[in-house]
Design an enzyme around this catalytic site. Structure first.
Site, mmCIF file in Angstrom:
data_model
loop_
_atom_site.group_PDB
_atom_site.id
_atom_site.type_symbol
_atom_site.label_atom_id
_atom_site.label_comp_id
_atom_site.label_asym_id
_atom_site.label_seq_id
_atom_site.Cartn_x
_atom_site.Cartn_y
_atom_site.Cartn_z
ATOM 1 C CG ASP A 33 -3.492 4.207 6.447
ATOM 2 O OD1 ASP A 33 -4.639 4.919 6.074
ATOM 3 O OD2 ASP A 33 -2.913 3.455 5.772
ATOM 4 C CB VAL B 114 2.701 -6.266 5.126
ATOM 5 C CG1 VAL B 114 2.705 -7.018 6.318
ATOM 6 C CG2 VAL B 114 2.428 -4.784 5.397
ATOM 7 N N GLY C 269 0.766 -1.197 0.002
ATOM 8 C CA GLY C 269 -0.065 -0.032 0.020
ATOM 9 C C GLY C 269 0.858 1.360 0.149
ATOM 10 N N GLY C 270 0.397 2.275 0.359
ATOM 11 C CA GLY C 270 0.948 3.466 0.159
ATOM 12 C C GLY C 270 1.925 3.930 1.128
#
Length: 481
Positions: free
Chosen positions: A139, A26, A21-22
């Protein structure tokens, strides 16, 4: 991008990429020191930074991740360690088996409002713990809410959490379009209501099956967040839907408080166990082998329940931590006149030196463990105590600007106890920093933690175990028998 099976810091073997993601990538990894699986987040370093800016970004990422590692709640995915290789930060976390809320919605459509309300309550609990420690998550979104096999929810990605009151993220690494509060999009100071706004947007998505400001282009999403109100969430019903609309107010002052959010979510007819019958389709199966336990919020919780009536333990409720240390005792420990405050449920602090050069703080935390499956409360507490001891032992060493000392056994405090000290150099300094000495102890099904914190401490005076041990013995001696 690192390849599979890369060995990080001589310890964490990357096995496979789980998501991207941004804020970073992971990985599923194996901690070869403790022979267990963990999740490793490769923090995204923004492109185009100067060497000084990259070092500053890495230093800040490490500091914030270590702060997040102090958070404890059943709905928080625990941060174990932070590693810096070159100028690349990596965050080591629990590997939680389960599916993210966004995948559940994508594959199965909208969730029943009672189930969404239960998820909201658990995520709210995690956020309240973070906010009590002066941190914002930044987030909150369906992709960062994980659902376990029993339907319980956990909030992950605390590694990019930030202190309250800050302006918009300088490096643009935190947050997702459509789930960022308007003030954050405008790079204005944030407070806990920004996280609650993001929770409202996530729950709206859960019950409606689509995001409240859904648009084709990110720029259009941002414009909608700033200028338009979302359609009323009809599936949520009048009361729940009204709460979601209030949480998504443009003006932070117009949003409901955490207590008001909790009141409405608690009013829904939510069951405590997995949703039965037709609703059970929302509880998706996960690949968990029989007998395996999941490490959540620092403790081991067995998968499944077995027959029997296990022992509850000596403590039906956790003692009030503010009653375990007298003000005179606290004054003796901090060598000043402390201000006592109940900072959150199960926690009390004595703070001294607000107007002095070197502030000092004693924190006492108390919580109980309940029977789980065929394990009694004392057995669950012992397993969690052992897990915490192993995890903290593995953190020993010097990394970047932080040094973590050895774990040492302590006598005369509860049934078992250990002590450990940490030191973190202050930003831009090689001479002073923050010192933390911690004692964790267990008594029957009760776990207690005593923390002695000092700011602006010279390196030569980094550790002070004597004070925290004295405090821990005072607290343990005041426990009801």
């Amino acid at each position: 991008m690192r390849g599979d099976h890369y060995l990080l810091a001589g310890r964490y073997r990357l096995v496979e990429q789980l998501g991207q993601g941004g804020a970073g990538t992971v990985w599923r990894a194996v901690d070869e020191t403790l022979s267990r699986e963990v999740a490793v987040k490769q923090v995204r370093v923004p492109p185009g930074l100067s060497p000084h800016e990259r070092a500053e970004f890495a230093d800040r990422a490490i500091h914030e991740a270590r702060s997040a590692g102090r958070l404890r709640d059943p709905a928080i995915v625990l941060v174990h360690d932070v590693v810096l290789e070159g100028d690349q930060p990596w965050i080591i976390m629990d590997l939680v088996t389960g599916r993210s809320l966004d995948k559940v919605i994508k594959e199965n459509g909208p969730l029943p409002p009672p189930y969404a309300a239960r998820i909201g309550l658990q995520v709210l609990s995690a956020l309240e713990v973070a906010h009590a420690h002066g941190m914002l998550h930044q987030d909150v979104k369906p992709a960062n809410i994980l659902l376990d096999a029993d339907g319980s929810a956990m909030l992950t990605d605390f590694g990019i959490a930030a202190p309250m009151g800050g302006h918009g993220d300088r490096y643009g690494s935190a947050g997702s379009p459509g789930y960022m509060a308007p003030e954050r999009l405008n790079e204005q100071p944030s407070d806990p209501s920004a996280d609650l706004w993001s929770l409202g947007a996530s729950l709206y998505t859960a019950v409606e099956g689509r995001a409240p400001f859904e648009r084709q282009l990110p720029a259009a999403v941002a414009a909608a967040v700033l200028l338009h109100d979302p359609p009323f969430p009809e599936r949520a019903g009048r009361e729940f839907g009204g709460l979601l609309m209030a949480m998504l107010a443009k003006d932070p002052a117009a949003r409901p408080t955490p207590a008001q959010v909790r009141q409405v979510l608690s009013g829904a007819p939510v069951r405590s166990g997995p949703v039965p019958g037709r609703r059970r389709r929302w509880i998706l199966p996960v690949a968990v082998a029989a007998g395996v336990a999941v490490l959540a919020a620092g403790g081991w919780y067995a998968v499944g329940a077995l027959a029997g009536t296990p022992e509850t333990g000596r403590y039906a409720t956790a003692p009030d931590p503010c009653a375990l240390l007298g003000d005179a005792q606290a004054a003796e420990l901090v060598k000043g006149t402390p201000v006592r405050s109940a900072t959150r449920a199960g926690e009390c602090q004595w703070f001294a030196g607000q107007d002095e050069r070197r502030p000092r703080r004693i924190t006492v935390r108390m919580w109980i463990e309940k029977p789980d499956g065929d394990l009694g409360g004392p057995q669950v507490a012992l397993r969690r105590f052992t897990s915490e001891k192993d995890t903290r032992s593995a953190a020993e060493g010097t990394r970047a600007r932080a040094a973590v000392g050895k774990v040492g056994d302590v006598t005369g405090v509860g049934e078992a106890a250990f002590v450990q000290s940490r030191f973190q150099l202050a930003m831009g300094s090689s001479e002073v920093g923050r010192s933390d000495s911690v004692v964790l102890f267990r008594s029957s099904n009760l776990l207690g933690e005593v923390i002695w914190n000092r700011e602006d401490v010279p390196v030569k005076a980094a550790a002070d175990k004597e004070t925290v041990l004295k405090a821990a013995r005072m607290v343990s001696g005041a426990l009801p028998r």
